[in-house]
Every structure is written in C-alpha cells, then in structure tokens.
Design a protein around this motif. Structure first.
Motif, PDB file in Angstrom:
ATOM      1  N   PRO A 593       0.796  -1.231   0.000  1.00  0.00           N
ATOM      2  CA  PRO A 593       0.000   0.000   0.000  1.00  0.00           C
ATOM      3  C   PRO A 593       0.830   1.284   0.000  1.00  0.00           C
ATOM      4  O   PRO A 593       0.330   2.343  -0.342  1.00  0.00           O
ATOM      5  CB  PRO A 593      -0.813  -0.120   1.306  1.00  0.00           C
ATOM      6  CG  PRO A 593      -0.898  -1.580   1.571  1.00  0.00           C
ATOM      7  CD  PRO A 593       0.383  -2.155   1.081  1.00  0.00           C
ATOM      8  N   HIS A 594       2.107   1.175   0.391  1.00  0.00           N
ATOM      9  CA  HIS A 594       2.964   2.369   0.401  1.00  0.00           C
ATOM     10  C   HIS A 594       3.785   2.506  -0.872  1.00  0.00           C
ATOM     11  O   HIS A 594       4.566   3.446  -1.005  1.00  0.00           O
ATOM     12  CB  HIS A 594       3.906   2.326   1.614  1.00  0.00           C
ATOM     13  CG  HIS A 594       3.191   2.245   2.921  1.00  0.00           C
ATOM     14  ND1 HIS A 594       3.012   1.044   3.611  1.00  0.00           N
ATOM     15  CD2 HIS A 594       2.576   3.188   3.668  1.00  0.00           C
ATOM     16  CE1 HIS A 594       2.332   1.277   4.721  1.00  0.00           C
ATOM     17  NE2 HIS A 594       2.052   2.565   4.780  1.00  0.00           N
ATOM     18  N   GLY A 595       3.645   1.567  -1.810  1.00  0.00           N
ATOM     19  CA  GLY A 595       4.339   1.693  -3.096  1.00  0.00           C
ATOM     20  C   GLY A 595       5.610   0.883  -3.219  1.00  0.00           C
ATOM     21  O   GLY A 595       6.269   0.933  -4.259  1.00  0.00           O
ATOM     22  N   ARG A 596       5.982   0.121  -2.183  1.00  0.00           N
ATOM     23  CA  ARG A 596       7.193  -0.702  -2.271  1.00  0.00           C
ATOM     24  C   ARG A 596       6.912  -1.983  -3.043  1.00  0.00           C
ATOM     25  O   ARG A 596       5.818  -2.546  -2.928  1.00  0.00           O
ATOM     26  CB  ARG A 596       7.692  -1.060  -0.863  1.00  0.00           C
ATOM     27  CG  ARG A 596       8.412   0.070  -0.151  1.00  0.00           C
ATOM     28  CD  ARG A 596       8.663  -0.280   1.303  1.00  0.00           C
ATOM     29  NE  ARG A 596       9.312  -1.576   1.462  1.00  0.00           N
ATOM     30  CZ  ARG A 596       9.316  -2.259   2.604  1.00  0.00           C
ATOM     31  NH1 ARG A 596       8.682  -1.795   3.656  1.00  0.00           N
ATOM     32  NH2 ARG A 596       9.932  -3.421   2.672  1.00  0.00           N
ATOM     33  N   PRO A 597       7.889  -2.485  -3.821  1.00  0.00           N
ATOM     34  CA  PRO A 597       7.648  -3.724  -4.566  1.00  0.00           C
ATOM     35  C   PRO A 597       7.510  -4.926  -3.633  1.00  0.00           C
ATOM     36  O   PRO A 597       8.193  -5.015  -2.621  1.00  0.00           O
ATOM     37  CB  PRO A 597       8.890  -3.860  -5.458  1.00  0.00           C
ATOM     38  CG  PRO A 597       9.937  -3.034  -4.801  1.00  0.00           C
ATOM     39  CD  PRO A 597       9.220  -1.925  -4.091  1.00  0.00           C
ATOM     40  N   ILE A 598       6.605  -5.827  -3.987  1.00  0.00           N
ATOM     41  CA  ILE A 598       6.379  -7.052  -3.205  1.00  0.00           C
ATOM     42  C   ILE A 598       7.093  -8.229  -3.846  1.00  0.00           C
ATOM     43  O   ILE A 598       7.699  -9.054  -3.173  1.00  0.00           O
ATOM     44  CB  ILE A 598       4.869  -7.366  -3.116  1.00  0.00           C
ATOM     45  CG1 ILE A 598       4.126  -6.261  -2.361  1.00  0.00           C
ATOM     46  CG2 ILE A 598       4.634  -8.711  -2.436  1.00  0.00           C
ATOM     47  CD1 ILE A 598       2.614  -6.429  -2.367  1.00  0.00           C
ATOM     48  N   VAL A 599       7.009  -8.298  -5.177  1.00  0.00           N
ATOM     49  CA  VAL A 599       7.464  -9.479  -5.916  1.00  0.00           C
ATOM     50  C   VAL A 599       8.431  -9.062  -7.009  1.00  0.00           C
ATOM     51  O   VAL A 599       8.213  -8.038  -7.678  1.00  0.00           O
ATOM     52  CB  VAL A 599       6.259 -10.186  -6.581  1.00  0.00           C
ATOM     53  CG1 VAL A 599       6.685 -11.523  -7.154  1.00  0.00           C
ATOM     54  CG2 VAL A 599       5.127 -10.370  -5.610  1.00  0.00           C
ATOM     55  N   ILE A 600       9.489  -9.809  -7.191  1.00  0.00           N
ATOM     56  CA  ILE A 600      10.356  -9.633  -8.358  1.00  0.00           C
ATOM     57  C   ILE A 600      10.657 -11.004  -8.954  1.00  0.00           C
ATOM     58  O   ILE A 600      10.546 -12.031  -8.274  1.00  0.00           O
ATOM     59  CB  ILE A 600      11.676  -8.893  -8.036  1.00  0.00           C
ATOM     60  CG1 ILE A 600      12.526  -9.698  -7.043  1.00  0.00           C
ATOM     61  CG2 ILE A 600      11.430  -7.488  -7.545  1.00  0.00           C
ATOM     62  CD1 ILE A 600      13.939  -9.178  -6.877  1.00  0.00           C
ATOM     63  N   LYS A 601      11.031 -11.003 -10.222  1.00  0.00           N
ATOM     64  CA  LYS A 601      11.406 -12.252 -10.901  1.00  0.00           C
ATOM     65  C   LYS A 601      12.829 -12.110 -11.440  1.00  0.00           C
ATOM     66  O   LYS A 601      13.216 -11.035 -11.894  1.00  0.00           O
ATOM     67  CB  LYS A 601      10.456 -12.532 -12.076  1.00  0.00           C
ATOM     68  CG  LYS A 601       9.030 -12.775 -11.672  1.00  0.00           C
ATOM     69  CD  LYS A 601       8.163 -13.245 -12.831  1.00  0.00           C
ATOM     70  CE  LYS A 601       7.811 -12.148 -13.790  1.00  0.00           C
ATOM     71  NZ  LYS A 601       6.743 -12.514 -14.727  1.00  0.00           N
ATOM     72  N   ILE A 602      13.575 -13.185 -11.375  1.00  0.00           N
ATOM     73  CA  ILE A 602      14.881 -13.233 -12.042  1.00  0.00           C
ATOM     74  C   ILE A 602      14.809 -14.388 -13.034  1.00  0.00           C
ATOM     75  O   ILE A 602      14.500 -15.519 -12.665  1.00  0.00           O
ATOM     76  CB  ILE A 602      16.034 -13.439 -11.042  1.00  0.00           C
ATOM     77  CG1 ILE A 602      16.066 -12.282 -10.035  1.00  0.00           C
ATOM     78  CG2 ILE A 602      17.372 -13.523 -11.778  1.00  0.00           C
ATOM     79  CD1 ILE A 602      17.142 -12.403  -8.970  1.00  0.00           C
TER      80      ILE A 602
END
Length: 614
Positions: A593-602
C-alpha cells in the motif's frame, strides 16, 4: 479635448492577437502540420533551420488551394473548416478558427506555394512586408508548401524572449512526435538544418509507437481498449518499470487531437496510485473517441484544453478502463544485473519483458494432495467403459429379453489412466530465506517475495473490504487487557474507534484515559494485542501529519502495516503457500500500500548469463 481611448491600428492589433496563437516556433509547426492533415495529405515534410527562428517549412501532398483560396487564407478569420454555428458544434478537423495563417503572416515573412490536382500550374503567394502581398503563377507539386522565414523579425521583444536553439528544437520535436503518433496512416519526415532526423513510414499505431520511441517499446506497454455507444478508448499504458520522475510522456488524444485534460490525467494517475511512488509519472498513449458535440475544444486558440459535457462520467469511465487493463496483465517486474559506470553491478528492472492479457501462468505452481483436479473425460473414455454395456442392452431390448437365473460372471474393470500432459509444470519448490524472503520456482525462473509487504497488501485489501461492508469479525479475549494512554492518543483512539470497530476491535473507554481491549481482529496473534494497538495509533498519527491520507485509507494502511508478519518471522511451508495464494488473489499483488515492490522475478536467462552458459 480629444478622447483618451483610441482604436488600435490594424497592424498593431494583428501583432497582439498573433501572440495568442504564435507563442514560439513550435506553435507555428503545430498549426502548419494540422493544416496539412486537414488537407488529407498522405506525406508530410517538416524542414527546420536554426530551431525555427530562420525557417519553418511544411510541405504536403494534400488537396492544395486555388489562387483565390491562397490569397484569402491569410486573411483574419478565413477558414474552409466551418461556415455556420452548427458546424462549430460538430468539429472534426484540427483547425477551424481561421487565425493561424493570418497570425503567422503578422510576425514573419510568409510564402505559400500550392496547386490542386485539377490545375496545370500552381500559385505562389509571398508576404515580404506587412500588407504587401505578391502573387505569381509557378510550377509546383500537387499539395501545399508553406515557408515561414525570420519569425518575430518585426517584434524584437518577442524574439528576445525565445529560449536557446536546443530548447526550442526540443519543443518542436515533441509537437512533431505528438502529431505523428496520432496519425500513423500518414508518412512524416523531419529535417533539421538539412539533416534527416525522423522518417516515419505510414503504418499501424503499433508500428508508429516503435518508430517514435523504440523498436521494443511495445514490450514495455500494456494495451487498453473499451468501446461503448457513448465513447471509445484505446491505446497503451506503460508498465510501472518505465515510470519517470518528470512529466512529458503522457499522450492524450481526443478524436485524434492532442489535448491536455487534468481530470483524465488524474483518472490515470489514480488507477496507478498503489503502484506509483510519490513523484512518479506514468507513461501512456490513450485515444478517446467521442461525439464532437459532447466536447468543447474552442476554449483557447491553441486548442489544447478541452471541456466535456459530463466530466464526472468521463473520469469514472477512464478510471475503470485503466484499472481493468492493469488488473488483466501480470506486472511482476523482471530483474537483471546491470553494469554501472564503475566496476560494480546492481539489480535493475527489465521493462521490456512482454506480457499478454490475462496470462498469469508465470507464477508458482503447487501440487495439493488434498485437492484432486476433476479430469475431463473424453468421449473415447466413455466408449471404452460403456461400449459393451450399451451394445448388450440394445440387443436384449430387441430380442424380448427374459431374465435368466443369476450366474457368476467374470467382471472386467476398466480404469481410466491419467495421461500426463507434457506441458504440465512440475510443482514449485518454496523456501524461506533468512526468515525474510520467500523463494519459489516459476516458469521463467525464480520469484522472490518480501513476506512482510506481501502480508501487508493482503491485510490492507481485507481491511478496506471490512470498512466498506461493515461486517466486523472479532475474536473475544478470554482475559481483557486494560491499558492507560496519554491524553492525545486516547482522543485519537476515540476518533478512530468507529473504523477500528469495523475491523474487529472491541474497546471499552474508561475515565483517566484507560482503555480495555475486549476483542481484536482475527489477524492479530495472541499476545501481540497491546503492541499492535499502540503501533497502529502511532502509524496513524505519522500518516496524518506527513502523508495527509484520507481517513479510511489511513486506518487500513496503519492497521495492515503493523499487523502484518515481520521480517524475521519464521513461516511453515503451508503458511508460505497460503500467503502466496492470498497475495495473488488481491487486486494489486505487485506493490504494498505504500508503493514498495512485493514481488520480483529473475529469469533463467539471467542465471545462465551469470554462470557462463550463454
């Protein structure tokens, strides 16, 4: 004594009026390009010298003009676009006010070379000095070529306030690209100081976007399309990974006219609000088609501002369509290692990873032993099991079947063997890294999830839902907890209580700032009730002072932030799987909700590159 009020001389009035239309060289470029488009040109050339200060030339292969029209077109309020008041309410051309050429002629040396398809010779009209019009018959190509020389030569004050050549050229390029984007069916060429800068071939919108921005730009975009009887909207939105810290890459078109409308921009920004960090600006190219009688583009001579009959409906429609488009694409960012100027490398977002609409297959796959998928049985399988039975029944019915004494018969069992699908993915492994991140296998490589912000997103949407539906679910405490607060926190809790009650808190307020906790939401772990309530109050106060959030949003964000599992909390495998399932069931699983990323993919390609496999 003579009167103090006088009527301005015509030449002076023309120069003042020209200032509204011709503000800088870019204004001239815009007006001339729009005239060429209105003339049904298929090929348009723009030639610039000294950032438009010494020469702006636009040549097209449109319908052209006769000698009479060429002389008349430079008169004030002369136009071929409209003739009656009713025409003003159904404008489908880009120009219509009849001010552009007369304003340009008032502050420059203008030359028009034109010829229609029916004429054997063309017409040349030249204005060297104010009020002095020279005309002659010349050989010309079909269409019109307008040259504007020495812009503002007779208004030195205006010329003095022009910016540097590079700044003015940037404005011209921006306008050229905006117009070219709106008309991919037209071929555009741009020459600057005799050098070919842009050569856009006619084609589709996708091809024009690739020409204007980059060959792989479409991979960084998600499509938008919605058609109704009232209005249509189509175009592209940029993925979060290509957000910018500056304005300038928002392209909004109304009936193929580039416009600026704060309401529609705000609708797009609002749709992205949970994805964008403060100060970010989204990229979009959106086209809106609507009945011209429902909009007013006649607000200012520049025709950039527009007003709609029903701004609220347009706003809600754009907001809904953009949200729907965002929700129908998998926007989990792919990361790769990037070489910086020094020797170090860092992870960076790879914006140019294509995504397909409604394709969410690149996510963890878990095999659930407790759940059996219902396999689709084919007609062949049914025939295999029931074929003989059906045949026997039919035969017996046809031969006046008489029951026979019961006999022991050999019964053959038919079992349907599950055919393994070669495309079926293996179940994903799942592991917790340093009790902070969850790692899981996906189709394209590895997915990494921040457990705290993932849970925060789940709780935030759950909290918003409870605040909207007003159906609280509270777990009663066996032993109520009594706390004493300071006066300020006590009063804030009183203000918040109507919302906290909907979330599941049950509090009893007593004198001397005592509060008894009798019930809490089911998300709060046993033993953490006191800590979480105090932290929610502090977070609420911080958000209220620093971020000035709307009250309901503030409550949901404060609650979710402080109730969510923390970095360092150990999770079981089933808890991790449940967390991932719940995360991807939310409306925005990519950012907290504050705009930080939750998920990333490599990606696997990145791993292969790091291990020297490529």
């Amino acid at each position: 004594m003579s009167g103090r009020i006088k009527i301005l001389p015509e030449n002076l009035a023309n120069k003042i009026a020209a200032g509204e239309v011709v503000q800088r060289p870019e204004s001239v470029v815009k007006e001339l390009l729009e005239n060429a488009i209105d003339a049904e040109a298929k090929n348009i050339e723009l030639i610039i010298k000294q950032a438009g200060k010494s020469l702006i030339q636009v040549c097209d292969d449109g319908t052209g003009m006769t000698e009479d029209d060429a002389i008349l077109c430079i008169q004030k309020h002369a136009t071929s676009k409209i003739s009656t008041l009713s025409d003003l309410e159904a404008i489908r051309t880009l120009g219509f006010r009849g001010e552009a050429l007369s304003s340009i002629a008032a502050v420059s040396q203008l030359e028009i070379r034109t010829q229609t398809a029916q004429q054997e010779v063309g017409t040349l009209v030249r204005i060297e000095k104010e009020g002095e019009i020279l005309k002659e018959k010349v050989s010309a190509n079909k269409g019109t070529c307008i040259s504007v020389k020495n812009l503002f030569y007779n208004t030195p004050a205006r010329r003095k306030f022009l910016k540097t050549d590079s700044t003015e050229l940037k404005h011209i390029i921006d306008t050229f690209n905006r117009i070219a984007l709106a008309h991919p069916e037209i071929s555009f060429r741009f020459f600057n100081n005799d050098s070919l800068v842009y050569d856009y071939k006619s084609g589709t919108l996708d091809e024009r976007i690739a020409q204007v921005f980059a060959d792989n730009m479409l991979d960084a975009l998600i499509s938008v399309e919605e058609k109704t009887d009232y209005l249509n909207i189509y175009g592209y939105l940029g993925k979060p990974s290509i957000f910018r810290k500056s304005k300038g890459e928002q392209y909004l078109y109304l009936n193929k006219r580039f416009v600026i409308n704060k309401n529609i921009n705000h609708a797009v920004f609002t749709a992205f609000e949970n994805i964008m960090e403060k100060g970010d600006y989204p990229f979009f190219v959106l086209f809106i088609e609507i009945d011209p009688s429902k909009v007013d583009v006649n607000i200012h001579p520049s025709k950039l501002e527009v007003k709609f009959d029903d701004e609220k409906d347009i706003y809600n429609f754009v907001l809904a369509v953009v949200k729907k488009s965002i929700g129908s694409h998998d926007l989990v960012p792919t990361m790769s290692f990037e070489q910086t100027e020094g020797t170090a490398e860092k992870l960076s977002f790879n914006a140019f990873t294509p995504v397909r609409k409604n394709d969410f297959s690149d996510r963890p796959v878990f095999s659930k032993s407790s759940e059996r998928k219902q396999e689709r049985i084919t007609e062949e399988d049914i025939e295999l099991v029931f074929g003989n039975l059906a045949t026997n029944v039919i035969k017996k019915e046809q031969s006046n079947f008489i029951p026979e004494p019961e006999k022991t018969e050999f019964i053959q069992e038919y079992k349907l063997e599950k055919k393994k699908n070669p495309d079926e993915e293996e179940p994903s492994f799942i592991i917790q890294l340093h009790n902070k991140y969850i790692l899981s296998q996906i189709k394209s490589g590895l997915m990494i999830i921040d457990q705290h912000v993932a849970h925060e997103r789940i709780l935030y949407e759950k909290a918003l839902s409870r605040l909207e539906t007003d159906i609280p679910f509270s777990q009663q405490l066996l032993f109520p907890i009594t706390l004493q607060f300071d006066a300020a926190s006590y009063e804030i809790l009183k203000e918040m209580y109507s919302y906290l009650q909907k979330l599941g808190f049950q509090l009893k307020f007593s004198p001397r700032y005592y509060i008894t906790i009798e019930g809490v939401p089911d998300d709060i772990k046993n033993g953490s009730e006191e800590r979480i309530l105090k932290e929610v109050i502090e977070e609420y106060k911080t958000n209220q002072l620093e971020k000035k959030l709307e009250e309901k949003d503030n409550i949901a964000k404060s609650y979710s932030c402080k109730t969510a599992i923390k970095a360092g909390d150990k999770l079981t495998e089933s808890e991790m799987r449940l967390l991932i399932d719940q995360l991807f069931a939310t409306s925005m699983p990519y950012v907290c909700p504050h705009g930080r990323p939750i998920v990333i993919k490599i990606s696997l390609e990145e791993f292969d590159r790091r291990f020297g496999r490529t």
